[in-house]
Design an enzyme around this catalytic site. Structure first.
Site, PDB file in Angstrom:
ATOM      1  CG  ASP A 155      -2.322   0.398   0.949  1.00 42.49           C
ATOM      2  OD1 ASP A 155      -2.492   1.259   0.073  1.00 42.49           O
ATOM      3  OD2 ASP A 155      -3.257  -0.104   1.605  1.00 42.49           O
ATOM      4  CD  GLU A 190      -0.315   4.812  -7.591  1.00 36.91           C
ATOM      5  OE1 GLU A 190      -1.226   4.284  -8.293  1.00 36.91           O
ATOM      6  OE2 GLU A 190      -0.052   6.031  -7.597  1.00 36.91           O
ATOM      7  CD1 TRP A 191      -5.404   2.979  -3.035  1.00 39.61           C
ATOM      8  CD2 TRP A 191      -4.122   4.804  -2.741  1.00 39.61           C
ATOM      9  NE1 TRP A 191      -4.797   2.887  -1.800  1.00 39.61           N
ATOM     10  CE2 TRP A 191      -4.023   3.993  -1.594  1.00 39.61           C
ATOM     11  CE3 TRP A 191      -3.413   6.011  -2.799  1.00 39.61           C
ATOM     12  CZ2 TRP A 191      -3.213   4.346  -0.508  1.00 39.61           C
ATOM     13  CZ3 TRP A 191      -2.611   6.366  -1.721  1.00 39.61           C
ATOM     14  CH2 TRP A 191      -2.522   5.533  -0.587  1.00 39.61           C
ATOM     15  N   GLY A 192      -3.951   4.275  -8.338  1.00 42.44           N
ATOM     16  CA  GLY A 192      -4.042   4.901  -9.665  1.00 42.44           C
ATOM     17  C   GLY A 192      -3.685   6.375  -9.672  1.00 42.44           C
ATOM     18  CG  ASP A 193      -4.346   8.655  -6.252  1.00 38.90           C
ATOM     19  OD1 ASP A 193      -5.369   8.504  -6.946  1.00 38.90           O
ATOM     20  OD2 ASP A 193      -4.351   8.660  -5.014  1.00 38.90           O
ATOM     21  CG  ASP A 213      -9.655   1.773  -0.734  1.00 39.60           C
ATOM     22  OD1 ASP A 213      -8.672   1.732  -1.498  1.00 39.60           O
ATOM     23  OD2 ASP A 213      -9.564   1.738   0.506  1.00 39.60           O
TER      24      ASP A 213
HETATM   25  C1  GLA Z   1      -6.023   1.077   1.614  1.00 39.53           C
HETATM   26  C2  GLA Z   1      -6.176   0.079   0.474  1.00 39.53           C
HETATM   27  C3  GLA Z   1      -7.263  -0.909   0.834  1.00 39.53           C
HETATM   28  C4  GLA Z   1      -6.926  -1.618   2.138  1.00 39.53           C
HETATM   29  C5  GLA Z   1      -6.685  -0.606   3.249  1.00 39.53           C
HETATM   30  C6  GLA Z   1      -6.086  -1.249   4.494  1.00 39.53           C
HETATM   31  O1  GLA Z   1      -7.150   1.873   1.739  1.00 39.53           O
HETATM   32  O2  GLA Z   1      -6.454   0.734  -0.724  1.00 39.53           O
HETATM   33  O3  GLA Z   1      -7.451  -1.836  -0.205  1.00 39.53           O
HETATM   34  O4  GLA Z   1      -5.796  -2.424   1.930  1.00 39.53           O
HETATM   35  O5  GLA Z   1      -5.766   0.413   2.839  1.00 39.53           O
HETATM   36  O6  GLA Z   1      -5.845  -0.336   5.510  1.00 39.53           O
END
Ligand code: GLA
Length: 416
Positions: A155, A190-193, A213
């Site tokens: 993460d 890293e969520w695509g950012d 998420d």
């Molecule tokens: C982030 C990730 C989630 C999950 C949480 C855990 O938000 O994107 O998928 O793993 O952390 O804290």
């Protein structure tokens, strides 16, 4: 001169493609994650309230429910397992949640024919505030290998925004995993950012999250102008489809766009996916998530309680014909051929020469679809197999039929 420039460009392209594949090599020279990883992940159901008893029960249920047989072969432990570091700075599991330790849990899930995933973060602390791996990359990778872990989700909470820093922190952990002596697939989160599709394969990731998420809802109630705003408004199924569909060219065997966990079967259960308006979806919407995640080659990580699944959840998660599209050996992510207010239509070629198509009704009412396959670039006559009805429904050059609001039809087309 022009030809030389073109040759150099082609050479650079080949080298960069070569690099992605070289980064995904297992110890025996085969590919890590040759098809999108599948499994069950702790986060959406348990958040950080995890323990070895519940995870063992889930592993048992993965076998008895048919999930493992259908291809869901990982148990992914997410955030909340950590208990700090010992006096030699080795990361340790929380002794109350995991009294037998992670190695014993890995042995248990391996004995069931499953693999074990674990979680850490490229900063001092994880998103939920537990011990993470920055500056302990090699030591932690060795620890994970000594526990016989098979997968690491890494993460990015608490880390700087900058793309170059992200690349170097992810590369450091990827290199550490490769040196650990065990094959451990690497999921970049890293969520695509920072546009990870452009670099995550090169630094050693086998998959990378494309968005914020997932929440257990159809779409963000407030319209967003860019994907990073979904962190605040909550990403629904449709938002993730819209913000992941353009990265098809970056995916392939060993390197996948990860659209985040499946929310199928959660029905608005409170928990992380219940935040930010995650009130739950209909089974029709869950069927759409399964369809689009499959045709776009996303990893498939279920997050519902597999110990008690209702018939609809089983029908959706265990649809082996749809899973076969996700796991197709060609690994070619579908492209969106039609997108307007009413429809998103996706097409992908399959290893045996067939094509898969998905027709998603984005609107709030049932619509009549009239699709000529030629407008999708598919010329000729086809046998049309409906992968949710499990039967051949027609033959020809087109398909006309009704699609319910938020429903996705998924067909396999065989040339005749
Ligand atoms: C982030 C990730 C989630 C999950 C949480 C855990 O938000 O994107 O998928 O793993 O952390 O804290």
């Amino acid at each position: 001169m022009k030809n030389q420039i073109i040759s150099l460009f082609v050479l650079a392209l080949c080298l960069s493609i070569g690099t992605v594949e070289a980064q995904s090599k297992a110890i025996d020279g085969t590919l890590l994650a040759p098809t999108p990883p599948m499994g069950w992940m702790t986060w959406n159901y348990f958040a950080d309230n995890i323990n070895e008893k519940d995870i063992r029960e889930m592993a048992d249920a993965m076998v008895s429910s048919g999930m493992l047989k259908a291809g869901y072969n990982h148990v992914f432990i997410d955030d909340g397992w950590q208990g700090g570091r010992d006096n030699k700075n080795n990361i340790i599991a929380d002794p109350v949640k995991f009294p037998s330790g992670i190695k014993a849990l890995a042995d248990y899930v391996h004995s069931k024919g499953l693999k074990l995933g674990i979680y850490s973060d490229a900063a001092p602390l994880t998103c939920a505030g537990y011990t993470a791996s920055l500056n302990f990359e090699e030591q932690d990778a060795k620890t994970f290998a000594s526990w016989d872990v098979d997968y690491l989700k890494y993460d990015y909470c608490g880390a700087p925004d900058d793309m170059e820093v992200a690349k170097s922190r992810y590369k450091k952990m990827a290199d550490a995993l490769r040196k650990s002596g065990r094959d451990i697939s690497f999921g970049i989160c890293e969520w695509g950012d920072r546009k990870p599709w452009l670099w995550a394969g090169q630094v050693g990731g086998q998959l990378w999250r494309t968005t914020a998420d997932v929440r257990d809802k159809w779409k963000s109630l407030t319209p967003v102008k860019k994907q990073s705003e979904l962190h605040g408004t909550g990403a629904g199924i449709l938002d993730i489809v819209d913000y992941s569909q353009d990265h098809a060219s970056y995916a392939g065997p060993g390197h996948w766009n990860d659209m985040d966990m499946l929310v199928v079967g959660l029905y608005g259960k409170k928990g992380p996916s219940g935040d930010l308006g995650g009130v739950g979806c209909t089974d029709t919407e869950y069927q759409s998530q399964m369809s689009i995640w499959s045709i776009l080659n996303s990893p498939l990580a279920a997050t519902n309680d597999v110990r008690k699944m209702n018939a609809e959840t089983k029908r959706i998660l265990l649809n082996e014909e749809v899973i076969a599209i996700n796991q197709d050996a060609l690994g070619k992510q579908a492209v969106c051929k039609i997108k307007n207010d009413l429809w998103s239509v996706f097409v992908r070629p399959l290893a045996n020469g067939d094509f898969a198509i998905a027709i998603l009704n984005r609107s709030e009412a049932t619509q009549n679809s009239k699709i000529n396959f030629a407008e999708l670039g598919l010329n000729g006559n086809f046998e049309i197999r409906d992968l949710w009805e499990h039967k051949v429904i027609a033959k020809g050059k087109k398909w006309n039929g009704k699609v319910k609001s938020h429903e996705t039809k998924m067909f396999r087309l065989k040339k005749i």
